[in-house]
Design a protein around this motif. Structure first.
Motif, PDB file in Angstrom:
ATOM      1  N   LEU A  28       0.816  -1.210   0.000  1.00 39.36           N
ATOM      2  CA  LEU A  28       0.000   0.000   0.000  1.00 39.36           C
ATOM      3  C   LEU A  28       0.854   1.265   0.000  1.00 39.36           C
ATOM      4  N   LEU A  29       1.842   1.335   0.884  1.00 39.02           N
ATOM      5  CA  LEU A  29       2.598   2.573   1.053  1.00 39.02           C
ATOM      6  C   LEU A  29       3.451   2.944  -0.166  1.00 39.02           C
ATOM      7  N   PRO A  30       4.213   2.007  -0.767  1.00 43.24           N
ATOM      8  CA  PRO A  30       4.975   2.385  -1.972  1.00 43.24           C
ATOM      9  C   PRO A  30       4.093   2.926  -3.087  1.00 43.24           C
ATOM     10  N   ARG A  31       2.888   2.367  -3.229  1.00 41.46           N
ATOM     11  CA  ARG A  31       1.968   2.868  -4.250  1.00 41.46           C
ATOM     12  C   ARG A  31       1.602   4.324  -3.961  1.00 41.46           C
ATOM     13  N   LEU A  32       1.371   4.639  -2.680  1.00 41.89           N
ATOM     14  CA  LEU A  32       1.058   6.021  -2.311  1.00 41.89           C
ATOM     15  C   LEU A  32       2.248   6.944  -2.558  1.00 41.89           C
ATOM     16  N   TYR A  33       3.467   6.451  -2.293  1.00 44.00           N
ATOM     17  CA  TYR A  33       4.664   7.243  -2.587  1.00 44.00           C
ATOM     18  C   TYR A  33       4.770   7.522  -4.084  1.00 44.00           C
ATOM     19  N   LEU A  34       4.511   6.484  -4.899  1.00 43.33           N
ATOM     20  CA  LEU A  34       4.574   6.663  -6.353  1.00 43.33           C
ATOM     21  C   LEU A  34       3.551   7.695  -6.825  1.00 43.33           C
ATOM     22  N   GLU A  35       2.339   7.636  -6.269  1.00 44.23           N
ATOM     23  CA  GLU A  35       1.284   8.556  -6.691  1.00 44.23           C
ATOM     24  C   GLU A  35       1.566   9.991  -6.233  1.00 44.23           C
ATOM     25  N   ALA A 171      -0.558   3.220   9.552  1.00 41.99           N
ATOM     26  CA  ALA A 171      -1.763   4.047   9.667  1.00 41.99           C
ATOM     27  C   ALA A 171      -1.376   5.509   9.859  1.00 41.99           C
ATOM     28  N   GLY A 172      -0.356   5.734  10.684  1.00 37.34           N
ATOM     29  CA  GLY A 172       0.135   7.096  10.903  1.00 37.34           C
ATOM     30  C   GLY A 172       0.716   7.707   9.641  1.00 37.34           C
ATOM     31  N   LYS A 173       1.508   6.918   8.899  1.00 42.46           N
ATOM     32  CA  LYS A 173       2.107   7.424   7.657  1.00 42.46           C
ATOM     33  C   LYS A 173       1.039   7.780   6.624  1.00 42.46           C
ATOM     34  N   ILE A 174       0.028   6.908   6.498  1.00 45.54           N
ATOM     35  CA  ILE A 174      -1.047   7.159   5.530  1.00 45.54           C
ATOM     36  C   ILE A 174      -1.819   8.420   5.913  1.00 45.54           C
ATOM     37  N   LEU A 175      -2.062   8.587   7.208  1.00 47.76           N
ATOM     38  CA  LEU A 175      -2.768   9.790   7.676  1.00 47.76           C
ATOM     39  C   LEU A 175      -1.976  11.049   7.337  1.00 47.76           C
ATOM     40  N   VAL A 176      -0.666  10.995   7.550  1.00 48.96           N
ATOM     41  CA  VAL A 176       0.189  12.143   7.222  1.00 48.96           C
ATOM     42  C   VAL A 176       0.164  12.408   5.719  1.00 48.96           C
ATOM     43  N   LEU A 177       0.216  11.329   4.914  1.00 53.59           N
ATOM     44  CA  LEU A 177       0.182  11.492   3.456  1.00 53.59           C
ATOM     45  C   LEU A 177      -1.117  12.135   2.979  1.00 53.59           C
ATOM     46  N   LEU A 178      -2.216  11.819   3.674  1.00 56.10           N
ATOM     47  CA  LEU A 178      -3.510  12.385   3.292  1.00 56.10           C
ATOM     48  C   LEU A 178      -3.629  13.851   3.691  1.00 56.10           C
ATOM     49  N   LEU A 179      -2.920  14.240   4.768  1.00 62.11           N
ATOM     50  CA  LEU A 179      -3.046  15.604   5.293  1.00 62.11           C
ATOM     51  C   LEU A 179      -1.946  16.540   4.803  1.00 62.11           C
ATOM     52  N   THR A 180      -0.769  15.979   4.520  1.00 63.70           N
ATOM     53  CA  THR A 180       0.372  16.807   4.126  1.00 63.70           C
ATOM     54  C   THR A 180       1.330  15.984   3.283  1.00 63.70           C
ATOM     55  N   ASP A 181       2.309  16.627   2.673  1.00 62.07           N
ATOM     56  CA  ASP A 181       3.309  15.914   1.869  1.00 62.07           C
ATOM     57  C   ASP A 181       4.680  15.938   2.543  1.00 62.07           C
ATOM     58  N   SER A 182       4.696  16.039   3.877  1.00 63.20           N
ATOM     59  CA  SER A 182       5.948  16.135   4.624  1.00 63.20           C
ATOM     60  C   SER A 182       6.601  14.764   4.810  1.00 63.20           C
ATOM     61  N   VAL A 189       6.730   9.891  12.565  1.00 58.96           N
ATOM     62  CA  VAL A 189       5.657   9.027  13.075  1.00 58.96           C
ATOM     63  C   VAL A 189       6.182   7.615  13.289  1.00 58.96           C
ATOM     64  N   TYR A 190       6.904   7.093  12.301  1.00 60.45           N
ATOM     65  CA  TYR A 190       7.460   5.745  12.435  1.00 60.45           C
ATOM     66  C   TYR A 190       8.463   5.680  13.580  1.00 60.45           C
ATOM     67  N   CYS A 191       9.305   6.688  13.694  1.00 61.19           N
ATOM     68  CA  CYS A 191      10.344   6.716  14.729  1.00 61.19           C
ATOM     69  C   CYS A 191       9.743   6.623  16.135  1.00 61.19           C
ATOM     70  N   ILE A 192       8.711   7.408  16.400  1.00 63.85           N
ATOM     71  CA  ILE A 192       8.088   7.440  17.732  1.00 63.85           C
ATOM     72  C   ILE A 192       7.449   6.089  18.062  1.00 63.85           C
ATOM     73  N   ILE A 193       6.695   5.546  17.102  1.00 60.12           N
ATOM     74  CA  ILE A 193       6.010   4.271  17.350  1.00 60.12           C
ATOM     75  C   ILE A 193       7.016   3.130  17.497  1.00 60.12           C
ATOM     76  N   ALA A 194       8.098   3.162  16.720  1.00 63.63           N
ATOM     77  CA  ALA A 194       9.129   2.123  16.820  1.00 63.63           C
ATOM     78  C   ALA A 194       9.801   2.149  18.191  1.00 63.63           C
ATOM     79  N   LEU A 195      10.028   3.326  18.739  1.00 60.84           N
ATOM     80  CA  LEU A 195      10.627   3.443  20.079  1.00 60.84           C
ATOM     81  C   LEU A 195       9.695   2.863  21.140  1.00 60.84           C
TER      82      LEU A 195
END
Length: 504
Positions: A28-35, A171-182, A189-195
Protein backbone atom coordinates in the motif's frame (compact mmCIF):
# COMPACT_ATOMS: atom_id res chain seq x y z
CA UNK A 1 8.91 -30.99 24.77
CA UNK A 2 5.27 -29.97 25.27
CA UNK A 3 6.43 -26.44 26.14
CA UNK A 4 8.52 -26.29 22.94
CA UNK A 5 5.55 -27.45 20.87
CA UNK A 6 3.46 -24.68 22.41
CA UNK A 7 6.09 -22.07 21.53
CA UNK A 8 6.39 -23.39 17.98
CA UNK A 9 2.61 -23.09 17.54
CA UNK A 10 2.59 -19.57 19.00
CA UNK A 11 5.54 -18.58 16.82
CA UNK A 12 3.90 -19.99 13.72
CA UNK A 13 0.51 -18.34 14.28
CA UNK A 14 2.05 -14.98 15.17
CA UNK A 15 4.36 -15.20 12.13
CA UNK A 16 1.43 -15.83 9.81
CA UNK A 17 -0.56 -12.92 11.24
CA UNK A 18 2.46 -10.61 11.14
CA UNK A 19 3.31 -11.49 7.55
CA UNK A 20 -0.27 -11.03 6.32
CA UNK A 21 -0.32 -7.56 7.91
CA UNK A 22 3.18 -6.71 6.67
CA UNK A 23 2.58 -7.85 3.09
CA UNK A 24 -0.71 -5.96 2.87
CA UNK A 25 0.77 -2.72 4.19
CA UNK A 26 4.06 -3.05 2.30
CA UNK A 27 2.21 -2.91 -1.01
CA UNK A 28 0.00 0.00 0.00
CA UNK A 29 2.60 2.57 1.05
CA UNK A 30 4.98 2.39 -1.97
CA UNK A 31 1.97 2.87 -4.25
CA UNK A 32 1.06 6.02 -2.31
CA UNK A 33 4.66 7.24 -2.59
CA UNK A 34 4.57 6.66 -6.35
CA UNK A 35 1.28 8.56 -6.69
CA UNK A 36 2.28 11.47 -4.43
CA UNK A 37 5.99 11.87 -5.13
CA UNK A 38 6.84 9.88 -8.31
CA UNK A 39 9.37 7.15 -9.12
CA UNK A 40 12.47 9.23 -8.36
CA UNK A 41 11.52 9.92 -4.72
CA UNK A 42 10.49 6.29 -4.28
CA UNK A 43 13.92 5.30 -5.60
CA UNK A 44 15.73 7.67 -3.22
CA UNK A 45 13.81 6.38 -0.19
CA UNK A 46 14.47 2.76 -1.25
CA UNK A 47 18.19 3.54 -1.49
CA UNK A 48 18.25 5.11 2.00
CA UNK A 49 16.52 2.00 3.33
CA UNK A 50 19.24 -0.20 1.81
CA UNK A 51 21.99 1.99 3.28
CA UNK A 52 20.57 1.42 6.76
CA UNK A 53 20.31 -2.27 6.07
CA UNK A 54 24.05 -2.24 5.46
CA UNK A 55 24.50 -0.34 8.72
CA UNK A 56 23.10 -3.40 10.51
CA UNK A 57 26.39 -5.11 9.66
CA UNK A 58 27.92 -3.31 12.63
CA UNK A 59 26.12 -5.76 14.93
CA UNK A 60 25.49 -8.69 12.63
CA UNK A 61 28.55 -10.71 13.62
CA UNK A 62 27.89 -10.36 17.33
CA UNK A 63 24.19 -11.15 16.98
CA UNK A 64 24.55 -14.44 15.12
CA UNK A 65 27.60 -15.51 17.14
CA UNK A 66 25.59 -14.95 20.33
CA UNK A 67 22.65 -16.92 18.93
CA UNK A 68 24.87 -19.91 18.14
CA UNK A 69 26.58 -19.71 21.54
CA UNK A 70 23.23 -19.66 23.38
CA UNK A 71 21.57 -22.65 21.69
CA UNK A 72 23.27 -25.24 23.89
CA UNK A 73 23.20 -23.14 27.08
CA UNK A 74 19.49 -22.31 26.86
CA UNK A 75 18.68 -25.87 25.74
CA UNK A 76 20.38 -27.20 28.88
CA UNK A 77 19.05 -24.32 31.06
CA UNK A 78 22.59 -23.23 31.96
CA UNK A 79 21.51 -19.71 32.87
CA UNK A 80 24.76 -18.71 34.56
CA UNK A 81 26.75 -19.35 31.38
CA UNK A 82 24.03 -17.68 29.30
CA UNK A 83 24.35 -14.54 31.44
CA UNK A 84 28.10 -14.48 30.80
CA UNK A 85 27.56 -14.72 27.04
CA UNK A 86 24.97 -11.94 27.02
CA UNK A 87 27.16 -9.80 29.28
CA UNK A 88 29.89 -9.97 26.63
CA UNK A 89 27.33 -9.24 23.92
CA UNK A 90 26.13 -6.19 25.83
CA UNK A 91 29.68 -4.77 25.93
CA UNK A 92 29.99 -5.07 22.15
CA UNK A 93 26.55 -3.58 21.55
CA UNK A 94 27.38 -0.47 23.56
CA UNK A 95 30.60 0.01 21.59
CA UNK A 96 28.70 -0.61 18.37
CA UNK A 97 26.07 1.96 19.29
CA UNK A 98 28.71 4.67 19.67
CA UNK A 99 30.27 3.85 16.29
CA UNK A 100 26.81 3.68 14.70
CA UNK A 101 25.95 7.16 16.01
CA UNK A 102 29.07 8.69 14.49
CA UNK A 103 28.60 6.97 11.12
CA UNK A 104 24.95 8.06 10.91
CA UNK A 105 25.86 11.74 11.21
CA UNK A 106 28.56 11.36 8.55
CA UNK A 107 26.18 9.57 6.15
CA UNK A 108 23.40 12.09 6.79
CA UNK A 109 25.70 15.05 6.08
CA UNK A 110 27.39 13.56 3.00
CA UNK A 111 24.35 11.91 1.41
CA UNK A 112 22.07 14.92 1.82
CA UNK A 113 24.61 17.18 0.14
CA UNK A 114 26.07 14.85 -2.50
CA UNK A 115 22.95 13.19 -3.96
CA UNK A 116 21.26 15.04 -6.79
CA UNK A 117 17.52 14.74 -6.24
CA UNK A 118 14.35 16.81 -6.05
CA UNK A 119 14.20 16.23 -2.26
CA UNK A 120 15.51 19.17 -0.22
CA UNK A 121 18.93 18.41 1.37
CA UNK A 122 17.73 19.39 4.85
CA UNK A 123 14.73 17.05 4.49
CA UNK A 124 17.05 14.21 3.41
CA UNK A 125 19.30 14.87 6.42
CA UNK A 126 16.47 14.61 8.95
CA UNK A 127 14.94 11.54 7.23
CA UNK A 128 18.28 9.74 7.68
CA UNK A 129 18.61 10.80 11.33
CA UNK A 130 15.06 9.72 12.17
CA UNK A 131 15.72 6.38 10.44
CA UNK A 132 18.64 5.82 12.78
CA UNK A 133 17.11 6.59 16.17
CA UNK A 134 15.27 3.27 16.75
CA UNK A 135 18.44 1.32 15.88
CA UNK A 136 20.44 3.40 18.37
CA UNK A 137 17.97 2.51 21.12
CA UNK A 138 18.23 -1.14 20.10
CA UNK A 139 22.04 -1.17 20.30
CA UNK A 140 22.24 0.49 23.70
CA UNK A 141 19.23 -1.09 25.38
CA UNK A 142 17.18 -3.80 23.70
CA UNK A 143 19.09 -5.91 21.13
CA UNK A 144 20.60 -8.52 23.49
CA UNK A 145 17.15 -9.26 24.95
CA UNK A 146 15.77 -9.84 21.45
CA UNK A 147 18.45 -12.45 20.75
CA UNK A 148 17.64 -14.24 24.01
CA UNK A 149 13.92 -14.28 23.23
CA UNK A 150 14.51 -15.80 19.79
CA UNK A 151 16.85 -18.52 21.08
CA UNK A 152 14.35 -19.28 23.86
CA UNK A 153 11.58 -19.77 21.30
CA UNK A 154 9.61 -16.63 22.18
CA UNK A 155 9.65 -15.21 18.69
CA UNK A 156 5.87 -14.85 18.96
CA UNK A 157 6.26 -11.95 21.39
CA UNK A 158 8.47 -10.13 18.89
CA UNK A 159 6.08 -10.94 16.03
CA UNK A 160 3.08 -9.58 17.93
CA UNK A 161 4.96 -6.39 18.78
CA UNK A 162 6.05 -6.03 15.13
CA UNK A 163 2.45 -6.51 13.97
CA UNK A 164 1.25 -3.68 16.20
CA UNK A 165 4.18 -1.54 15.03
CA UNK A 166 3.33 -2.08 11.36
CA UNK A 167 -0.36 -1.38 11.85
CA UNK A 168 0.18 1.75 13.93
CA UNK A 169 3.09 3.22 11.97
CA UNK A 170 1.57 2.62 8.54
CA UNK A 171 -1.76 4.05 9.67
CA UNK A 172 0.13 7.10 10.90
CA UNK A 173 2.11 7.42 7.66
CA UNK A 174 -1.05 7.16 5.53
CA UNK A 175 -2.77 9.79 7.68
CA UNK A 176 0.19 12.14 7.22
CA UNK A 177 0.18 11.49 3.46
CA UNK A 178 -3.51 12.39 3.29
CA UNK A 179 -3.05 15.60 5.29
CA UNK A 180 0.37 16.81 4.13
CA UNK A 181 3.31 15.91 1.87
CA UNK A 182 5.95 16.14 4.62
CA UNK A 183 8.46 13.27 4.29
CA UNK A 184 10.04 14.28 7.62
CA UNK A 185 6.74 14.02 9.47
CA UNK A 186 6.10 10.60 7.90
CA UNK A 187 9.45 9.35 9.20
CA UNK A 188 8.90 10.97 12.62
CA UNK A 189 5.66 9.03 13.07
CA UNK A 190 7.46 5.74 12.43
CA UNK A 191 10.34 6.72 14.73
CA UNK A 192 8.09 7.44 17.73
CA UNK A 193 6.01 4.27 17.35
CA UNK A 194 9.13 2.12 16.82
CA UNK A 195 10.63 3.44 20.08
CA UNK A 196 7.44 2.52 21.93
CA UNK A 197 7.57 -0.99 20.47
CA UNK A 198 11.23 -1.46 21.43
CA UNK A 199 10.44 -0.20 24.93
CA UNK A 200 7.70 -2.81 25.31
CA UNK A 201 10.05 -5.64 24.27
CA UNK A 202 12.66 -4.40 26.73
CA UNK A 203 10.18 -4.37 29.64
CA UNK A 204 8.83 -7.82 28.69
CA UNK A 205 12.31 -9.36 28.57
CA UNK A 206 13.37 -7.79 31.88
CA UNK A 207 10.35 -9.36 33.59
CA UNK A 208 10.58 -12.73 31.83
CA UNK A 209 14.31 -13.35 32.31
CA UNK A 210 14.82 -12.33 35.91
CA UNK A 211 17.79 -14.72 36.05
CA UNK A 212 19.72 -12.68 33.49
CA UNK A 213 22.69 -10.84 35.00
CA UNK A 214 24.36 -8.48 32.54
CA UNK A 215 26.97 -7.65 35.19
CA UNK A 216 28.23 -11.24 35.15
CA UNK A 217 31.80 -11.83 34.02
CA UNK A 218 31.71 -11.46 30.20
CA UNK A 219 32.44 -14.66 28.27
CA UNK A 220 34.14 -13.15 25.24
CA UNK A 221 35.41 -16.57 24.12
CA UNK A 222 31.84 -17.75 23.53
CA UNK A 223 31.36 -15.12 20.82
CA UNK A 224 34.95 -15.14 19.59
CA UNK A 225 33.73 -16.10 16.11
CA UNK A 226 31.98 -12.76 15.72
CA UNK A 227 34.44 -11.58 13.05
CA UNK A 228 33.99 -14.76 11.01
CA UNK A 229 30.24 -14.46 11.45
CA UNK A 230 30.45 -10.85 10.28
CA UNK A 231 31.99 -12.02 7.00
CA UNK A 232 29.06 -14.41 6.47
CA UNK A 233 26.57 -11.69 7.33
CA UNK A 234 28.33 -9.24 5.02
CA UNK A 235 28.03 -11.80 2.23
CA UNK A 236 24.31 -12.13 2.96
CA UNK A 237 23.94 -8.36 3.01
CA UNK A 238 25.67 -8.07 -0.36
CA UNK A 239 23.28 -10.71 -1.73
CA UNK A 240 20.18 -8.95 -0.40
CA UNK A 241 21.03 -5.28 -0.81
CA UNK A 242 23.93 -4.52 -3.16
CA UNK A 243 21.70 -4.49 -6.23
CA UNK A 244 19.88 -1.32 -5.17
CA UNK A 245 23.11 0.52 -4.32
CA UNK A 246 24.78 -0.46 -7.62
CA UNK A 247 21.71 0.41 -9.68
CA UNK A 248 21.46 3.82 -8.01
CA UNK A 249 25.14 4.48 -8.83
CA UNK A 250 25.30 2.99 -12.34
CA UNK A 251 21.75 3.66 -13.59
CA UNK A 252 19.30 6.14 -12.04
CA UNK A 253 16.69 6.36 -9.28
CA UNK A 254 13.85 5.46 -11.67
CA UNK A 255 15.63 2.17 -12.34
CA UNK A 256 15.92 1.72 -8.57
CA UNK A 257 12.16 2.25 -8.29
CA UNK A 258 11.49 -0.45 -10.93
CA UNK A 259 13.78 -2.89 -9.13
CA UNK A 260 12.23 -1.97 -5.78
CA UNK A 261 8.69 -2.72 -6.98
CA UNK A 262 9.64 -6.25 -8.10
CA UNK A 263 11.70 -6.69 -4.94
CA UNK A 264 8.73 -5.74 -2.75
CA UNK A 265 6.84 -8.82 -3.88
CA UNK A 266 9.76 -11.24 -3.66
CA UNK A 267 11.21 -9.86 -0.43
CA UNK A 268 7.86 -9.97 1.34
CA UNK A 269 7.36 -13.59 0.31
CA UNK A 270 10.91 -14.39 1.44
CA UNK A 271 10.28 -12.64 4.76
CA UNK A 272 7.09 -14.67 5.13
CA UNK A 273 8.99 -17.92 4.56
CA UNK A 274 11.81 -16.87 6.89
CA UNK A 275 9.43 -15.95 9.70
CA UNK A 276 7.55 -19.23 9.40
CA UNK A 277 10.80 -21.22 9.45
CA UNK A 278 12.13 -19.18 12.38
CA UNK A 279 9.12 -20.42 14.35
CA UNK A 280 10.89 -23.74 14.85
CA UNK A 281 14.58 -23.16 13.99
CA UNK A 282 15.28 -22.44 17.67
CA UNK A 283 14.25 -26.07 18.34
CA UNK A 284 16.43 -27.34 15.47
CA UNK A 285 19.39 -25.33 16.75
CA UNK A 286 19.00 -26.68 20.28
CA UNK A 287 18.46 -30.23 18.96
CA UNK A 288 21.60 -30.11 16.81
CA UNK A 289 23.66 -29.27 19.89
CA UNK A 290 21.94 -31.68 22.32
CA UNK A 291 20.50 -34.65 20.33
CA UNK A 292 22.29 -35.19 16.99
CA UNK A 293 20.69 -38.55 16.28
CA UNK A 294 17.19 -37.10 16.35
CA UNK A 295 18.32 -34.03 14.41
CA UNK A 296 19.81 -36.09 11.58
CA UNK A 297 16.55 -37.99 11.20
CA UNK A 298 14.41 -34.85 11.06
CA UNK A 299 16.71 -32.76 8.87
CA UNK A 300 16.08 -34.73 5.67
CA UNK A 301 12.32 -34.20 6.05
CA UNK A 302 12.81 -30.51 6.83
CA UNK A 303 15.07 -30.01 3.79
CA UNK A 304 12.70 -31.86 1.47
CA UNK A 305 9.54 -30.02 2.44
CA UNK A 306 11.26 -26.63 2.69
CA UNK A 307 12.65 -26.89 -0.84
CA UNK A 308 9.39 -28.27 -2.24
CA UNK A 309 7.17 -25.59 -0.68
CA UNK A 310 9.46 -22.70 -1.62
CA UNK A 311 9.70 -24.01 -5.20
CA UNK A 312 5.90 -24.13 -5.42
CA UNK A 313 5.67 -20.55 -4.15
CA UNK A 314 8.28 -19.09 -6.51
CA UNK A 315 6.92 -21.04 -9.48
CA UNK A 316 3.50 -19.50 -8.90
CA UNK A 317 5.10 -16.08 -8.54
CA UNK A 318 6.98 -16.52 -11.82
CA UNK A 319 3.72 -17.39 -13.61
CA UNK A 320 1.29 -14.94 -12.03
CA UNK A 321 3.27 -11.95 -10.72
CA UNK A 322 3.68 -9.92 -13.93
CA UNK A 323 -0.03 -9.08 -14.33
CA UNK A 324 -0.18 -8.17 -10.62
CA UNK A 325 2.70 -5.72 -11.09
CA UNK A 326 0.92 -4.29 -14.16
CA UNK A 327 -2.21 -3.75 -12.07
CA UNK A 328 -0.17 -2.36 -9.14
CA UNK A 329 1.68 0.20 -11.29
CA UNK A 330 -1.21 1.17 -13.57
CA UNK A 331 -1.35 4.93 -14.04
CA UNK A 332 2.36 5.37 -13.17
CA UNK A 333 3.87 6.45 -16.48
CA UNK A 334 7.25 7.95 -15.57
CA UNK A 335 8.98 4.52 -15.72
CA UNK A 336 8.41 1.18 -17.52
CA UNK A 337 7.53 -1.43 -14.89
CA UNK A 338 6.77 -4.39 -17.21
CA UNK A 339 9.93 -6.50 -17.58
CA UNK A 340 9.51 -10.24 -18.22
CA UNK A 341 13.24 -11.06 -18.13
CA UNK A 342 13.67 -9.27 -14.80
CA UNK A 343 10.80 -11.28 -13.31
CA UNK A 344 12.26 -14.60 -14.51
CA UNK A 345 15.68 -13.71 -13.06
CA UNK A 346 14.09 -12.76 -9.72
CA UNK A 347 12.35 -16.15 -9.57
CA UNK A 348 15.53 -18.08 -10.42
CA UNK A 349 17.55 -16.07 -7.90
CA UNK A 350 15.12 -16.86 -5.10
CA UNK A 351 14.96 -20.56 -6.04
CA UNK A 352 18.76 -20.77 -5.76
CA UNK A 353 18.80 -18.84 -2.48
CA UNK A 354 16.16 -21.06 -0.89
CA UNK A 355 17.86 -24.18 -2.18
CA UNK A 356 20.98 -23.58 -0.11
CA UNK A 357 19.26 -22.26 3.02
CA UNK A 358 18.89 -25.60 4.89
CA UNK A 359 22.60 -26.30 4.28
CA UNK A 360 23.45 -22.80 5.50
CA UNK A 361 21.49 -23.54 8.67
CA UNK A 362 23.73 -26.55 9.36
CA UNK A 363 26.79 -24.30 9.28
CA UNK A 364 25.12 -21.86 11.68
CA UNK A 365 24.01 -24.58 14.12
CA UNK A 366 27.51 -26.08 14.17
CA UNK A 367 29.28 -22.74 14.49
CA UNK A 368 31.58 -23.47 11.51
CA UNK A 369 31.82 -19.79 10.60
CA UNK A 370 35.61 -19.51 10.56
CA UNK A 371 36.12 -22.60 8.40
CA UNK A 372 33.71 -21.32 5.74
CA UNK A 373 34.69 -17.65 5.85
CA UNK A 374 36.59 -17.87 2.54
CA UNK A 375 33.38 -19.08 0.83
CA UNK A 376 31.56 -15.92 1.92
CA UNK A 377 34.40 -13.64 0.79
CA UNK A 378 34.57 -15.18 -2.70
CA UNK A 379 30.78 -15.01 -3.00
CA UNK A 380 30.91 -11.25 -2.36
CA UNK A 381 33.67 -10.78 -4.93
CA UNK A 382 31.74 -12.72 -7.58
CA UNK A 383 28.50 -10.89 -6.81
CA UNK A 384 29.90 -7.36 -7.01
CA UNK A 385 32.24 -8.00 -9.97
CA UNK A 386 29.71 -9.73 -12.19
CA UNK A 387 26.97 -7.25 -11.21
CA UNK A 388 29.04 -4.18 -12.11
CA UNK A 389 30.01 -5.62 -15.51
CA UNK A 390 26.52 -6.96 -16.27
CA UNK A 391 24.75 -3.73 -15.26
CA UNK A 392 26.89 -1.85 -17.77
CA UNK A 393 25.48 -4.04 -20.56
CA UNK A 394 22.03 -5.08 -19.29
CA UNK A 395 20.90 -2.45 -16.78
CA UNK A 396 18.93 -3.67 -13.77
CA UNK A 397 18.78 -7.27 -15.07
CA UNK A 398 22.57 -7.36 -14.84
CA UNK A 399 22.38 -6.83 -11.08
CA UNK A 400 20.32 -10.00 -10.70
CA UNK A 401 22.70 -11.97 -12.95
CA UNK A 402 25.59 -11.02 -10.66
CA UNK A 403 23.69 -12.33 -7.66
CA UNK A 404 22.76 -15.55 -9.47
CA UNK A 405 26.42 -16.17 -10.38
CA UNK A 406 27.44 -15.75 -6.74
CA UNK A 407 24.61 -17.99 -5.55
CA UNK A 408 25.65 -20.83 -7.85
CA UNK A 409 29.16 -20.80 -6.39
CA UNK A 410 28.04 -20.41 -2.76
CA UNK A 411 25.38 -23.09 -3.12
CA UNK A 412 27.90 -25.66 -4.38
CA UNK A 413 30.46 -25.07 -1.60
CA UNK A 414 27.83 -24.77 1.15
CA UNK A 415 26.09 -28.01 0.17
CA UNK A 416 29.47 -29.77 0.03
CA UNK A 417 30.66 -28.52 3.42
CA UNK A 418 27.41 -29.04 5.34
CA UNK A 419 26.85 -32.55 3.99
CA UNK A 420 30.38 -33.98 3.86
CA UNK A 421 32.11 -32.15 6.70
CA UNK A 422 29.32 -31.72 9.26
CA UNK A 423 26.52 -34.22 8.59
CA UNK A 424 28.97 -36.85 7.27
CA UNK A 425 26.69 -37.90 4.43
CA UNK A 426 26.72 -37.79 0.61
CA UNK A 427 25.98 -34.52 -1.22
CA UNK A 428 23.54 -36.43 -3.43
CA UNK A 429 21.03 -36.30 -0.55
CA UNK A 430 20.62 -32.57 -1.14
CA UNK A 431 21.13 -32.51 -4.92
CA UNK A 432 18.42 -35.14 -5.42
CA UNK A 433 15.95 -32.82 -3.71
CA UNK A 434 17.09 -29.70 -5.57
CA UNK A 435 17.35 -31.13 -9.07
CA UNK A 436 13.97 -32.88 -8.93
CA UNK A 437 12.24 -29.66 -7.83
CA UNK A 438 14.09 -27.42 -10.29
CA UNK A 439 13.13 -29.82 -13.09
CA UNK A 440 9.45 -29.22 -12.22
CA UNK A 441 10.07 -25.45 -12.32
CA UNK A 442 11.58 -25.78 -15.81
CA UNK A 443 8.59 -27.87 -16.92
CA UNK A 444 6.09 -25.29 -15.69
CA UNK A 445 8.06 -22.48 -17.37
CA UNK A 446 7.90 -24.45 -20.63
CA UNK A 447 4.12 -24.75 -20.32
CA UNK A 448 3.32 -21.37 -18.74
CA UNK A 449 5.91 -18.62 -19.20
CA UNK A 450 6.08 -15.44 -17.10
CA UNK A 451 3.99 -13.39 -19.55
CA UNK A 452 1.27 -15.97 -20.30
CA UNK A 453 -1.30 -14.02 -18.27
CA UNK A 454 0.07 -10.55 -19.03
CA UNK A 455 -2.47 -7.66 -18.96
CA UNK A 456 -5.21 -9.93 -17.61
CA UNK A 457 -7.90 -8.54 -15.31
CA UNK A 458 -7.65 -9.39 -11.63
CA UNK A 459 -10.74 -11.63 -11.55
CA UNK A 460 -9.62 -13.67 -14.56
CA UNK A 461 -6.13 -13.86 -13.10
CA UNK A 462 -7.55 -15.12 -9.79
CA UNK A 463 -9.56 -17.84 -11.56
CA UNK A 464 -6.56 -18.99 -13.60
CA UNK A 465 -4.41 -18.86 -10.49
CA UNK A 466 -6.70 -21.25 -8.61
CA UNK A 467 -6.91 -23.69 -11.53
CA UNK A 468 -3.21 -23.80 -12.37
CA UNK A 469 -2.03 -23.75 -8.75
CA UNK A 470 -3.73 -27.09 -8.14
CA UNK A 471 -1.92 -29.01 -10.88
CA UNK A 472 1.42 -27.23 -10.28
CA UNK A 473 1.38 -28.08 -6.57
CA UNK A 474 0.23 -31.61 -7.42
CA UNK A 475 3.16 -32.20 -9.77
CA UNK A 476 5.61 -30.98 -7.13
CA UNK A 477 4.04 -33.27 -4.53
CA UNK A 478 4.17 -36.34 -6.78
CA UNK A 479 7.78 -35.74 -7.85
CA UNK A 480 8.98 -35.27 -4.27
CA UNK A 481 7.09 -38.34 -3.10
CA UNK A 482 8.68 -40.36 -5.91
CA UNK A 483 12.25 -39.20 -5.20
CA UNK A 484 12.22 -38.88 -1.40
CA UNK A 485 9.63 -41.12 0.25
CA UNK A 486 11.63 -41.27 3.48
CA UNK A 487 10.81 -37.62 4.16
CA UNK A 488 7.07 -38.32 3.88
CA UNK A 489 7.50 -41.36 6.12
CA UNK A 490 9.24 -39.25 8.76
CA UNK A 491 6.47 -36.65 8.60
CA UNK A 492 3.83 -39.37 8.99
CA UNK A 493 5.66 -40.85 11.98
CA UNK A 494 5.86 -37.42 13.62
CA UNK A 495 2.16 -36.86 13.09
CA UNK A 496 1.27 -40.35 14.32
CA UNK A 497 3.50 -39.97 17.39
CA UNK A 498 1.98 -36.61 18.24
CA UNK A 499 -1.56 -37.95 17.89
CA UNK A 500 -0.69 -40.87 20.16
CA UNK A 501 0.79 -38.45 22.70
CA UNK A 502 -2.30 -36.23 22.65
CA UNK A 503 -4.65 -39.19 23.23
CA UNK A 504 -2.54 -40.75 25.97
Amino acid sequence: MEEKDSRIKNNLVSSLVYQVVLITLSFLLPRLYLENFGSEVNGVLSTIKQIFTYMCLLEAGVGLATTQALYKKIGEKDYESASSVLSATNVYYIKTGIVYLLIVFVIAAVYSCAVSTSINSAVLFFIIILNAIPSLFSYFVQAKYRILMEVDGRRYVINNAETVLQLASNAGKILVLLLTDSLVLIQLVYCIIALLQLGFLYIYAKRRYIWLDLKAKPDFDAISQKNSVLVHQLSGMVFNNTDVILISLLCDFKAVSIYAIYNIFFSQVQNFITNVVSSFTFALGQMFNTDREKFDKLFNAYETFYVMITCVIYTLMAVFLLPLIQIYTSGINDAEYTNTFLLLLFAIMNLLACGKLPATGIIEYSGAFGKTRSHAILEMVINITVSVVAIAYMGICGAILGTIAALVYRGIVTIYYSNRKILKRKQSCTYKILISNWAVFALVMAVLFVDTFSNMSFLRLLLNGIIHSIWIAGVYLLVNFAFNRSAFKTLFELYKGKRSYEHS
